[in-house]
Design an enzyme around this catalytic site. Structure first.
Site, PDB file in Angstrom:
ATOM      1  N   CYS A   1       0.906  -1.205  -0.076  1.00  0.00           N
ATOM      2  CA  CYS A   1       0.056  -0.021   0.281  1.00  0.00           C
ATOM      3  C   CYS A   1       0.912   1.164  -0.223  1.00  0.00           C
ATOM      4  CB  CYS A   1      -0.844  -0.046   1.207  1.00  0.00           C
ATOM      5  SG  CYS A   1      -0.035   0.061   2.881  1.00  0.00           S
ATOM      6  N   ASN A   2       1.897   1.279   0.633  1.00  0.00           N
ATOM      7  CA  ASN A   2       3.156   2.311   0.666  1.00  0.00           C
ATOM      8  C   ASN A   2       4.093   2.648  -0.704  1.00  0.00           C
ATOM      9  OD1 ASN A   2       1.999   3.158   3.025  1.00  0.00           O
ATOM     10  ND2 ASN A   2       3.548   1.932   4.032  1.00  0.00           N
TER      11      ASN A   2
ATOM     12  N   GLU B   1       5.249  -5.229   9.321  1.00  0.00           N
ATOM     13  CA  GLU B   1       4.710  -6.092   8.239  1.00  0.00           C
ATOM     14  C   GLU B   1       5.311  -6.058   6.975  1.00  0.00           C
ATOM     15  OE1 GLU B   1       0.527  -4.573   7.889  1.00  0.00           O
ATOM     16  OE2 GLU B   1       0.135  -4.792   9.988  1.00  0.00           O
TER      17      GLU B   1
ATOM     18  N   GLN C   1       5.806  -8.885   3.517  1.00  0.00           N
ATOM     19  CA  GLN C   1       5.540  -8.662   2.297  1.00  0.00           C
ATOM     20  C   GLN C   1       6.734  -8.926   1.311  1.00  0.00           C
ATOM     21  OE1 GLN C   1       4.435  -4.636   3.340  1.00  0.00           O
ATOM     22  NE2 GLN C   1       2.194  -5.075   3.393  1.00  0.00           N
TER      23      GLN C   1
ATOM     24  N   THR D   1     -10.598 -10.376   4.457  1.00  0.00           N
ATOM     25  CA  THR D   1     -10.147 -11.207   5.433  1.00  0.00           C
ATOM     26  C   THR D   1      -8.551 -11.522   5.287  1.00  0.00           C
ATOM     27  OG1 THR D   1     -11.115 -13.364   4.433  1.00  0.00           O
ATOM     28  CG2 THR D   1     -12.512 -12.135   6.033  1.00  0.00           C
ATOM     29  N   GLY D   2      -8.112 -10.741   4.262  1.00  0.00           N
ATOM     30  CA  GLY D   2      -6.629 -11.232   4.076  1.00  0.00           C
ATOM     31  C   GLY D   2      -5.912 -10.682   5.375  1.00  0.00           C
TER      32      GLY D   2
ATOM     33  N   ILE E   1      -3.856  -7.941   6.402  1.00  0.00           N
ATOM     34  CA  ILE E   1      -4.329  -6.819   7.141  1.00  0.00           C
ATOM     35  C   ILE E   1      -5.902  -6.660   7.703  1.00  0.00           C
ATOM     36  CG2 ILE E   1      -4.545  -4.259   6.889  1.00  0.00           C
ATOM     37  CD1 ILE E   1      -2.270  -4.242   5.069  1.00  0.00           C
ATOM     38  N   GLY E   2      -6.812  -7.438   6.967  1.00  0.00           N
ATOM     39  CA  GLY E   2      -7.987  -7.349   7.423  1.00  0.00           C
ATOM     40  C   GLY E   2      -8.305  -8.153   8.581  1.00  0.00           C
TER      41      GLY E   2
END
Length: 391
Positions: free
Chosen positions: A50-51, A112, A116, A186-187, A189-190
């Site tokens: 996301c970054n 995190e 990744q 529901t991954g 992060i979810g």
């Protein structure tokens, strides 16, 4: 000449919407690295979060990397050039170490990123697009990251996007326990966000939803909460007071046309690219925050992490030096292999038998001298002479 190259875009020059244009999902990743291999790049992996979206490669053809980045994100090269950064050699190596440590994360010390990175590199290995340089560098980065985790407090305290959303909810709303909360996705992060909501908010009305209903049911059973079928999306959104989306859809899951504006709602989009239409923010009674908004956290935990940065940089320097020593020695690997082979093939020196263990000691001595003094030519000749004299 082959060199280590990094091309990337990140949160420092782009907002969430722009980063979404350059996002590379797993299928695009496979397609990109596979095409790169076919076109002669033997070492490449892609990191997309996301970054940031970053391509790391060993190549002499930076123009080809830019073309691949552009074609597999469907973004014109002129736009890519406007936002991207390109780093070479030591600068690119330093950047990867800092990314792995969480020093370059939007939320300082975000651990995190390690998972990744591992996932990205494992995908590249699966499709045979890594090489000995990337393997050694990546493993050294992981060792450095592990030491930083163990020896500093850079990642201490609870501070991440998945926790920031909980902080934001608690800050923005009153009587949160009685609000209807809906989490979509529901991954990883979810999943973490779901647990944080249960731990810190303890809502009476909390439901989850996923495109795969079975995955939603599985998590709901594990955490003793409700799940809602995905085909009830519009109804569930309009019933909720708080909607959190952490999905990887290529288009908006939630759009303006779905929303009943008679009720006040708070939306949190943790997805890149955005999975909630940003124009929802202009609707009456509807409030939206994305990952950039949630990352603007400035609290005691973050201040404590900043104090740990110098320690982390020192650890990186130690591991980076080790990698450079390996890289220096790697240049002389053909020479050392050839020398070892020739010495072993000498069945006799004078009237004495040459022992293989003695050969190994000699080669090791030469390798150590090359690594530490970087003056190999005269030294290895001298060492071979000593070897023959001893035998």
């Amino acid at each position: 000449m082959l060199q280590f190259v990094l091309i990337g875009i990140n949160y420092k020059k782009t907002d969430a919407a722009t980063r979404g244009l350059f996002s590379i999902d797993e299928q695009k990743n496979i397609s990109l690295i596979s095409e790169a291999k076919l076109k002669g790049i033997d070492g490449i992996f892609v990191l997309s979060t996301c970054n940031r979206t970053e391509i790391y490669a060993t190549t002499e053809n930076t123009a080809l990397l830019l073309k691949l980045f552009s074609s597999h994100t469907n973004v014109e090269i002129s736009i890519l050039n406007k936002y991207c950064y390109i780093k070479y050699g030591d600068e690119a190596i330093q950047h990867l170490f800092e990314v792995g440590a969480g020093l370059d994360s939007q939320i300082l010390g975000d651990y995190e990123i390690v998972g990744q990175l591992k996932k990205s590199f494992q995908l590249a290995k699966k499709y045979y697009t890594t090489n000995s340089f990337l393997e050694r560098l990546f493993n050294t980065v992981l060792q450095s990251t592990k030491c930083i985790k163990q020896e500093t407090k850079l990642s201490s305290g609870t501070i991440s996007v998945s926790f920031a959303v909980v902080q934001s909810i608690l800050h923005q709303l009153n009587d949160v326990k009685n609000k209807n909360i809906l989490l979509i996705g529901t991954g990883k992060i979810g999943h973490i966000t779901c647990k944080n909501i249960i731990d810190y908010i303890q809502p009476y009305n909390f439901a989850i939803m996923n495109r795969s209903n079975s995955k939603a049911n599985e998590l709901a059973t594990e955490l003793n909460i409700n799940s809602i079928p995905f085909d009830c999306l519009t109804t569930a959104v309009n019933k909720a007071d708080i909607i959190i989306v952490s999905t990887q859809a290529s288009n908006y899951l939630i759009t303006q046309s779905m929303i009943d504006i008679r009720k006040e709602r708070y939306f949190y989009d943790l997805s890149i690219p955005n999975n909630i239409d940003p124009r929802i923010n202009i609707l009456k009674n509807q409030y939206l925050k994305n990952v950039d908004d949630l990352s603007k956290i400035n609290d005691e935990t973050l201040a404590n992490r900043r104090k740990e940065v110098p320690k982390a940089i020192k650890i990186i320097e130690v591991h980076k030096t080790e990698f450079k020593q390996w890289l220096q020695l790697r240049k002389y690997a053909p020479l050392l292999h050839s020398l070892k082979k020739n010495l072993i093939e000498l069945k006799e020196v004078g009237d004495k038998i040459v022992h293989e263990e003695e050969v190994k000691k000699t080669i090791k001595k030469i390798a150590t001298e090359i690594r530490e003094k970087r003056q190999p030519t005269c030294f290895y000749m001298q060492t071979v002479h000593e070897f023959i004299s001893r035998n």
